[in-house]
Scaffold this active site. Structure first.
Site, PDB file in Angstrom:
ATOM      1  N   LYS A 169      19.046 -22.096  -6.990  1.00  0.00           N
ATOM      2  CA  LYS A 169      19.511 -22.508  -5.748  1.00  0.00           C
ATOM      3  C   LYS A 169      20.881 -23.577  -5.693  1.00  0.00           C
ATOM      4  O   LYS A 169      21.621 -23.435  -6.489  1.00  0.00           O
ATOM      5  CB  LYS A 169      18.695 -22.933  -4.564  1.00  0.00           C
ATOM      6  CG  LYS A 169      17.287 -21.933  -4.422  1.00  0.00           C
ATOM      7  CD  LYS A 169      17.794 -20.338  -4.361  1.00  0.00           C
ATOM      8  CE  LYS A 169      16.446 -19.637  -4.539  1.00  0.00           C
ATOM      9  NZ  LYS A 169      15.123 -19.806  -3.987  1.00  0.00           N
ATOM     10  N   ASP A 206       8.191 -29.201  -2.851  1.00  0.00           N
ATOM     11  CA  ASP A 206       9.096 -28.380  -3.126  1.00  0.00           C
ATOM     12  C   ASP A 206      10.486 -28.903  -2.523  1.00  0.00           C
ATOM     13  O   ASP A 206      10.256 -28.755  -1.322  1.00  0.00           O
ATOM     14  CB  ASP A 206       8.806 -26.779  -2.665  1.00  0.00           C
ATOM     15  CG  ASP A 206       9.862 -25.892  -3.224  1.00  0.00           C
ATOM     16  OD1 ASP A 206      11.102 -26.263  -3.447  1.00  0.00           O
ATOM     17  OD2 ASP A 206       9.573 -24.621  -3.303  1.00  0.00           O
ATOM     18  N   ARG A 259       9.719 -22.585 -28.531  1.00  0.00           N
ATOM     19  CA  ARG A 259       8.922 -22.645 -27.029  1.00  0.00           C
ATOM     20  C   ARG A 259       8.623 -23.709 -26.924  1.00  0.00           C
ATOM     21  O   ARG A 259       8.147 -23.888 -25.572  1.00  0.00           O
ATOM     22  CB  ARG A 259       7.673 -21.659 -27.443  1.00  0.00           C
ATOM     23  CG  ARG A 259       7.257 -21.104 -26.092  1.00  0.00           C
ATOM     24  CD  ARG A 259       6.211 -20.084 -25.855  1.00  0.00           C
ATOM     25  NE  ARG A 259       5.743 -19.652 -27.437  1.00  0.00           N
ATOM     26  CZ  ARG A 259       4.682 -20.061 -27.946  1.00  0.00           C
ATOM     27  NH1 ARG A 259       4.086 -21.368 -27.534  1.00  0.00           N
ATOM     28  NH2 ARG A 259       4.411 -19.685 -29.195  1.00  0.00           N
ATOM     29  N   TYR A 262       8.150 -21.282   1.109  1.00  0.00           N
ATOM     30  CA  TYR A 262       8.748 -20.130   0.396  1.00  0.00           C
ATOM     31  C   TYR A 262       7.662 -19.074   0.153  1.00  0.00           C
ATOM     32  O   TYR A 262       6.549 -19.324  -0.231  1.00  0.00           O
ATOM     33  CB  TYR A 262       9.483 -20.659  -0.774  1.00  0.00           C
ATOM     34  CG  TYR A 262       9.977 -19.827  -1.862  1.00  0.00           C
ATOM     35  CD1 TYR A 262      11.218 -19.081  -1.233  1.00  0.00           C
ATOM     36  CD2 TYR A 262       9.142 -19.029  -2.917  1.00  0.00           C
ATOM     37  CE1 TYR A 262      11.836 -18.318  -2.158  1.00  0.00           C
ATOM     38  CE2 TYR A 262       9.821 -18.089  -3.689  1.00  0.00           C
ATOM     39  CZ  TYR A 262      11.297 -17.637  -3.035  1.00  0.00           C
ATOM     40  OH  TYR A 262      11.612 -16.632  -3.915  1.00  0.00           O
TER      41      TYR A 262
HETATM   42  C1  LIG Z   1      13.919 -19.487  -4.145  1.00  0.00           C
HETATM   43  C2  LIG Z   1      12.535 -20.494  -3.854  1.00  0.00           C
HETATM   44  C3  LIG Z   1      11.743 -20.637  -4.817  1.00  0.00           C
HETATM   45  C4  LIG Z   1      11.480 -19.733  -5.812  1.00  0.00           C
HETATM   46  O1  LIG Z   1      12.549 -19.960  -6.918  1.00  0.00           O
HETATM   47  P1  LIG Z   1      12.947 -18.652  -8.100  1.00  0.00           P
HETATM   48  O2  LIG Z   1      13.996 -19.473  -8.780  1.00  0.00           O
HETATM   49  O3  LIG Z   1      13.576 -17.700  -7.096  1.00  0.00           O
HETATM   50  O4  LIG Z   1      11.623 -18.281  -8.805  1.00  0.00           O
HETATM   51  C5  LIG Z   1      10.783 -21.619  -4.695  1.00  0.00           C
HETATM   52  N1  LIG Z   1      10.848 -22.402  -3.644  1.00  0.00           N
HETATM   53  C6  LIG Z   1      12.120 -22.379  -2.656  1.00  0.00           C
HETATM   54  C7  LIG Z   1      12.205 -23.279  -1.430  1.00  0.00           C
HETATM   55  C8  LIG Z   1      12.958 -21.601  -2.970  1.00  0.00           C
HETATM   56  O5  LIG Z   1      14.001 -21.450  -2.149  1.00  0.00           O
END
Ligand SMILES: *Cc1c(COP(=O)(O)O)cnc(C)c1O
Length: 383
Positions: free
Chosen positions: A201, A176, A52, A105
């Site tokens: 993504k 982000d 972990r 998001y």
């Molecule tokens: C998809 C996404 C998230 C969340 O990510 P997950 O991998 O689905 O938990 C956060 N910020 C943005 C801009 C996203 O497109």
């Protein structure tokens, strides 16, 4: 822009995270599956210790992402993008205040709303394109959360200006960077304290992995974020980090191709009679274009939002008429995805009912266009 090793990012994604270059070493990294590590003496911070706490396969991925973001420290991989968001939010003291963009998001919005409802901290929302409003809200805040371009409105925040001001006043900032990827935008170099990614993504890039990452160049923040990962246990899967690095080998090719197609499709959509508005910062007519051109490097990403000359049902019919595009949430994979965002009940009402978010993949752009053009013909104009 090259990293501290002098290598350019399209080289780093290929050469990084490989085994030591000695005779007979495998060229590709291994998936190290173990829950614990040998050790008998007093355990220190640098020991691998337990599964972990660390894993060599995580580190292969983390080192490459750290270099791409020009961080002084490796990335910290976590179980998902939202685990990355939650890890950063854990830095906010009880009774503190977080500044959020009105559009960001949706999972991040739900996460901070839940925290506010539980009494952990309060949330101030701002129009992230209004720099003055962001800086006023930032005054006395414990964390400023930024997203640029925003989901799903593709608004562009003035990152250099905001981050210079928050850096000067000592307010913690996190960006982000999922939509832009580190190839197009590196917020740590603009003054951000923390960057987060949904690795799910573009970085992993094949719609077969859920994974997140947090980055910082501040050793104290890094240690706190790592401690949070270890103790809350939202650790990455070993195979997921291996798949993510495997996907990142082609990141520069995918970002280049999908970005070029997105610019082409955005320009064609802007001329289509069934489209009332195209949101894409790569178009010179877009309100975020000048900022994006100044702070992004080599492209504008591959997410386009369009508003249609129809209602929710009409927009839904367009989605259902598409054949090459896949109707699905998420983004950043090799395959083009489309979604009417207001199908989510928690999407803010400021997002138009007819808004479709397009995640442009790497298929032939003429096939993508022909499919869109055919589906858009289902919009009955003038009715
Ligand atoms: C998809 C996404 C998230 C969340 O990510 P997950 O991998 O689905 O938990 C956060 N910020 C943005 C801009 C996203 O497109």
């Amino acid at each position: 822009m090259s990293d501290s090793t002098g290598l350019r990012p399209d080289t780093v994604v290929v050469t990084g995270g490989r085994p030591e270059p000695v005779h007979d070493a495998p060229v590709s990294p291994a998936v190290v599956l173990t829950s614990t590590y040998r050790g008998a003496g007093e355990m220190t911070d640098t020991d691998r210790g337990y599964g972990r706490m660390s894993n060599p396969t995580w580190e292969d991925f983390e080192g490459v992402l750290g270099r791409l973001e020009h961080a002084d420290l490796p990335a910290l991989a976590v179980a998902s993008g939202l685990a990355a968001v939650g890890t950063v939010m854990s830095l906010v003291p009880v009774g503190g205040r977080v500044v959020m963009p009105t559009h960001a998001y949706q999972g991040s919005q739900v996460l901070v709303d839940d925290a506010q409802r539980a009494g952990h901290f309060t949330v101030t929302r701002v129009d992230v394109t209004d720099t003055q409003a962001v800086l006023e809200a930032a005054d006395g805040a414990d964390l400023v959360w930024l997203e640029s371009p925003t989901n799903p409105m593709l608004e562009v925040a003035d990152l250099p200006e905001i981050l210079a001001a928050t850096r000067a006043s000592g307010v913690l900032t996190a960006v982000d960077n999922t939509f832009a990827t580190p190839l197009l935008q590196r917020p740590l170099t603009l003054g951000a304290d923390i960057v987060v990614h949904s690795v799910t993504k573009y970085l992993a890039g094949h719609s077969d992995v859920v994974l997140g990452a947090v980055l910082t160049s501040d050793p104290d923040l890094w240690a706190r974020l790592k401690h949070h990962r270890t103790i809350n246990g939202a650790i990455p899967g070993t195979f997921e980090t291996w798949l993510a690095l495997r996907g990142m080998r082609t990141l520069s090719l995918r970002v280049e191709r999908s970005g070029r197609s997105a610019l082409d499709l955005a320009a064609r959509l802007a001329e289509h009679p069934a489209v009332t508005r195209v949101r894409y910062p790569g178009l010179t007519s877009d309100p975020g274009h000048v900022r994006a051109a100044a702070q992004m490097d080599g492209g504008y990403g591959a997410i386009i939002s369009v508003e249609l000359a129809t209602d929710a049902d009409g927009a839904q019919r367009v989605v259902e008429a598409l054949e090459v595009w896949t109707p699905a949430t998420s983004l950043g994979g090799v395959e083009s995805l489309v979604e009417r965002r207001r199908r989510h009940h928690d999407e803010p009402a400021t997002v138009p009912e007819s808004l479709l978010r397009l995640s442009v993949g790497i298929e032939n752009v003429e096939d993508l266009w022909a499919d869109l053009d055919r589906a858009l013909a289902t919009v009955r104009l003038g009715s």
